[in-house]
Write a protein that holds these residues in place. Structure first.
Motif, PDB file in Angstrom:
ATOM      1  N   ARG A   1     -30.529  28.120  -0.178  1.00 43.47           N
ATOM      2  CA  ARG A   1     -31.103  27.226   0.829  1.00 43.47           C
ATOM      3  C   ARG A   1     -30.736  25.770   0.529  1.00 43.47           C
ATOM      4  N   LEU A   2     -30.797  25.393  -0.738  1.00 42.91           N
ATOM      5  CA  LEU A   2     -30.416  24.037  -1.135  1.00 42.91           C
ATOM      6  C   LEU A   2     -28.965  23.756  -0.745  1.00 42.91           C
ATOM      7  N   ALA A   3     -28.069  24.687  -1.029  1.00 41.14           N
ATOM      8  CA  ALA A   3     -26.649  24.516  -0.700  1.00 41.14           C
ATOM      9  C   ALA A   3     -26.441  24.397   0.804  1.00 41.14           C
ATOM     10  N   ILE A   4     -27.129  25.229   1.567  1.00 38.60           N
ATOM     11  CA  ILE A   4     -27.008  25.184   3.027  1.00 38.60           C
ATOM     12  C   ILE A   4     -27.535  23.853   3.559  1.00 38.60           C
ATOM     13  N   ASP A   5     -28.668  23.413   3.034  1.00 34.08           N
ATOM     14  CA  ASP A   5     -29.239  22.130   3.465  1.00 34.08           C
ATOM     15  C   ASP A   5     -28.295  20.968   3.158  1.00 34.08           C
ATOM     16  N   VAL A   6     -27.700  20.994   1.977  1.00 29.16           N
ATOM     17  CA  VAL A   6     -26.767  19.933   1.576  1.00 29.16           C
ATOM     18  C   VAL A   6     -25.601  19.864   2.551  1.00 29.16           C
ATOM     19  N   CYS A   7     -25.046  21.015   2.910  1.00 30.79           N
ATOM     20  CA  CYS A   7     -23.895  21.040   3.812  1.00 30.79           C
ATOM     21  C   CYS A   7     -24.283  20.731   5.258  1.00 30.79           C
ATOM     22  N   SER A   8     -25.503  21.035   5.631  1.00 29.84           N
ATOM     23  CA  SER A   8     -25.938  20.833   7.016  1.00 29.84           C
ATOM     24  C   SER A   8     -26.342  19.398   7.299  1.00 29.84           C
ATOM     25  N   GLU A   9     -26.929  18.724   6.329  1.00 28.25           N
ATOM     26  CA  GLU A   9     -27.529  17.426   6.586  1.00 28.25           C
ATOM     27  C   GLU A   9     -26.699  16.250   6.089  1.00 28.25           C
TER      28      GLU A   9
END
Length: 194
Positions: free
Chosen positions: A69-77
């Motif tokens: 989730r952290l990785a996805i958030d980093v790439c999304s935001e």
């Protein structure tokens, strides 16, 4: 490294101090600076609130979360590129969840050569994101100029009873005569008639 003139900021998120030490040896200061470390997803999120990083390397699992989730958030935001290190038996599952968000995934155990290659791919992806960010900013600036010019035209139409064509021609001519941008002329018109 291809992009020698730029140092990439890095956040390493790992609950394992041993992993962080071995990874730091692959992050020379001439290419990666600054390099910061975090031991949990929560701490990494707090760090990411204050600043962004070019590269975020996450060694899963973390002490308070797996890390996907952290990785996805980093790439999304953010304009950051994320890399997940996952146990080889979980690689396919995690890869299929994260790939749609642009998250890189590497199975572990891994070699320093694979990590170096992954870092090179991440730097290339970051450069592509950087170019896209510049393009987006340029488009946004152009749209803002169009909005201002249109607003100024409507003020000229309303206050000076010009036609739309005359208002457009007036702004264009003023910009050429004064050697300034249409935006500057539009801003002056708006200030004058507001």
């Amino acid at each position: 490294m291809i992009f020698q003139d730029r140092a990439y900021s890095v956040l390493v998120v790992s609950s394992s101090e041993r992993f962080s030490r071995s990874l730091s040896s692959l992050l020379p200061e001439t290419e990666y600076y600054p390099v910061h470390f975090s031991t949990s997803a929560a701490a990494a999120k707090r760090i990411l609130l204050d600043r962004s990083y070019d590269l975020v390397l996450i060694n899963t699992p973390l002490s308070d979360d797996f890390g996907t989730r952290l990785a996805i958030d980093v790439c999304s935001e953010k304009g950051s590129v994320a890399l997940l290190f996952v146990k080889s038996e979980l690689y396919s599952e995690i890869y299929s969840k994260a790939v749609d968000y642009g998250v890189f995934t590497v199975p572990k155990p891994t070699s320093s050569q694979i990590v170096s290659q992954a870092l090179n791919w991440m730097c290339a992806a970051r450069e592509r994101l950087r170019r896209m960010e510049k393009k987006t900013l340029s488009i946004q600036e152009k749209m803002e100029e169009i909005r201002l010019v249109n607003r100024a035209k409507w003020m000229l139409i309303d206050r000076l009873k010009m036609t739309e064509e005359d208002a457009h021609h007036y702004i264009e001519k003023q910009a050429m005569d004064r050697c300034v941008t249409r935006r500057e002329i539009a801003e002056n018109i708006i200030k004058t008639y507001q």
